[in-house]
Design an enzyme around this catalytic site. Structure first.
Site, PDB file in Angstrom:
ATOM      1  N   ASP A 145       0.820  -1.202   0.000  1.00 16.86           N
ATOM      2  CA  ASP A 145       0.000   0.000   0.000  1.00 16.86           C
ATOM      3  C   ASP A 145       0.855   1.254   0.000  1.00 16.86           C
ATOM      4  O   ASP A 145       2.070   1.214   0.218  1.00 16.86           O
ATOM      5  CB  ASP A 145      -0.908   0.023   1.235  1.00 16.86           C
ATOM      6  CG  ASP A 145      -2.143  -0.854   1.071  1.00 16.86           C
ATOM      7  OD1 ASP A 145      -2.428  -1.266  -0.060  1.00 16.86           O
ATOM      8  OD2 ASP A 145      -2.810  -1.135   2.083  1.00 16.86           O
ATOM      9  N   LYS A 167      -3.823   3.286  -2.652  1.00 22.18           N
ATOM     10  CA  LYS A 167      -4.999   4.109  -2.935  1.00 22.18           C
ATOM     11  C   LYS A 167      -4.807   5.484  -2.295  1.00 22.18           C
ATOM     12  O   LYS A 167      -4.313   5.595  -1.179  1.00 22.18           O
ATOM     13  CB  LYS A 167      -6.267   3.468  -2.364  1.00 22.18           C
ATOM     14  CG  LYS A 167      -6.560   2.074  -2.907  1.00 22.18           C
ATOM     15  CD  LYS A 167      -7.708   1.437  -2.150  1.00 22.18           C
ATOM     16  CE  LYS A 167      -7.941   0.006  -2.605  1.00 22.18           C
ATOM     17  NZ  LYS A 167      -8.961  -0.678  -1.781  1.00 22.18           N
ATOM     18  N   MET A 282      -7.749   9.071   8.802  1.00 15.23           N
ATOM     19  CA  MET A 282      -8.197   9.563   7.488  1.00 15.23           C
ATOM     20  C   MET A 282      -9.219  10.683   7.640  1.00 15.23           C
ATOM     21  O   MET A 282     -10.221  10.736   6.928  1.00 15.23           O
ATOM     22  CB  MET A 282      -8.791   8.414   6.658  1.00 15.23           C
ATOM     23  CG  MET A 282      -7.860   7.233   6.487  1.00 15.23           C
ATOM     24  SD  MET A 282      -8.677   5.748   5.839  1.00 15.23           S
ATOM     25  CE  MET A 282      -9.666   5.242   7.267  1.00 15.23           C
TER      26      MET A 282
END
Length: 367
Positions: A145, A167, A282
């Protein structure tokens, strides 16, 4: 006025096991603090960085890998072109692994390979577990990732293959379904597949989805936990997530909304409990809405809070402020993803908090 401070970095390369001696804090005052972070300076893999294409260059033998030019604004085109360029080498690797498996299993019953979901912690390679290092160094293929730090990726064996599946907001190099199929295909070919995730794979890492999918296909999955960002970053700042008489519980929240936008996925009324430490993953984009909802539900507006950008890495920066000013101060500092947010009275227990005053935030930069 913001207070800018440099504090020593305690991170170092795992292979060298270096230690640094802490130095005294030396505050430097500044009216405005701006920073520009480029892909090349990031401790992580940014979506179109040169480092990413160099690391995965084995995938592009049929074409020359290069980051897309600045005038290529269509991320869908970039993604589809990237996948098409990788496909020939992915197929070749599958064929090689299948042949290797068949040649080694003549007369025997060879099942599929194993998949390891490995947490790599918040960024500092010295926070890896010994088991994680062993598995990383024994893998045939590693799907990694964005938030797996570059220092961790240096531990990969030279004959292993790396594949970026990271991502970011607005750009997914692979969809979650495509990641599932890649894990399955290579495990069925007999490979030892490692899925590298920042933090802990089962804390906002979608590791549970990957584990469930693979187990339904008959693939054995082993999870190697990592230090989640909440624990690693709080420890770096000297913030106890729970503390007798201050915080009786800790709650992890996602700042993402499934449908996008600036509103968090949910904010329950009991999330505003002043005796609970809130840790938001996030949450940069949704913080203004989140902070307001917390105050609307009764969380005091002077509740201490801190936002930590790229925690436990040499580029760590922290913004301390009271909740009522928090979103404004973060925007002024120009923090970028990944940023972890901690809200609660325990933030005031950090040795860095006394440097802040009620009239200003405290921006701390780690070098």
């Amino acid at each position: 006025m913001a207070l800018v401070q440099r504090i020593p970095s305690f991170s170092s390369n795992l292979r060298n096991w270096k230690t640094t001696n802490p130095t005294n804090h030396k505050p430097v005052s500044s009216l405005h603090y701006k920073t520009q972070i480029t892909a090349s300076s990031s401790p992580f893999t940014e979506k179109h960085s040169v480092e990413r294409y160099q690391r995965d260059q084995w995938l592009y033998k049929a074409s020359t890998p290069s980051p897309p030019s600045s005038n290529q604004q269509d991320e869908v085109f970039v993604r589809e072109n990237d996948i098409a360029s990788q496909l020939p080498e992915l197929k070749k690797l599958l064929e090689v692994l299948r042949e290797k498996r068949e040649s080694g299993c003549r007369g025997g019953d060879c099942g599929p390979g194993d998949v390891f979901l490995v947490g790599t912690g918040p960024g500092d390679p010295e926070l890896l577990t010994l088991k994680a290092v062993r598995v990383i160094q024994s893998a045939d293929l590693l799907l990694y990732d964005r938030l797996v730090s570059n220092d961790v990726l240096e531990l990969v064996a030279p004959d292993a293959r790396l594949l970026y599946v990271g991502k970011t907001a607005g750009y997914h190099s692979r969809t979650q379904e495509e990641i599932h199929e890649l894990l399955l295909s290579f495990a069925e070919a007999g490979a030892t597949v490692v899925r590298l995730k920042g933090g802990d794979p089962l804390v906002f890492g979608r590791g549970g989805e990957e584990m469930d999918f693979l187990q339904q296909q008959g693939i054995r999955v082993q999870v190697i936990p990592g230090i989640t960002a909440a624990s690693g970053i709080a420890a770096e700042l000297g913030i106890p997530l729970t503390h007798r008489g201050v915080a009786t519980s800790v709650r992890f929240l996602t700042g993402h909304s499934r449908k996008g936008g600036t509103d968090p996925l949910f904010v329950a009324e009991n999330a505003a409990d002043p005796d609970t430490t809130l840790v938001v993953y996030m949450g940069l984009g949704t913080l203004p809405s989140l902070a307001q909802k917390l105050m609307d539900h009764g969380l005091p507006c002077d509740t201490p809070a801190v936002a930590v950008e790229r925690g436990t890495t040499p580029l760590q920066r922290n913004v301390f402020a009271e909740l009522k000013d928090f979103a404004t101060e973060i925007q002024s500092a120009g923090l970028v993803s990944p940023t972890l947010i901690i809200i609660g009275k325990v933030v005031e227990l950090s040795p860095l908090w006394p440097h802040c005053t009620k009239e200003s935030s405290c921006l701390v930069e780690t070098r």
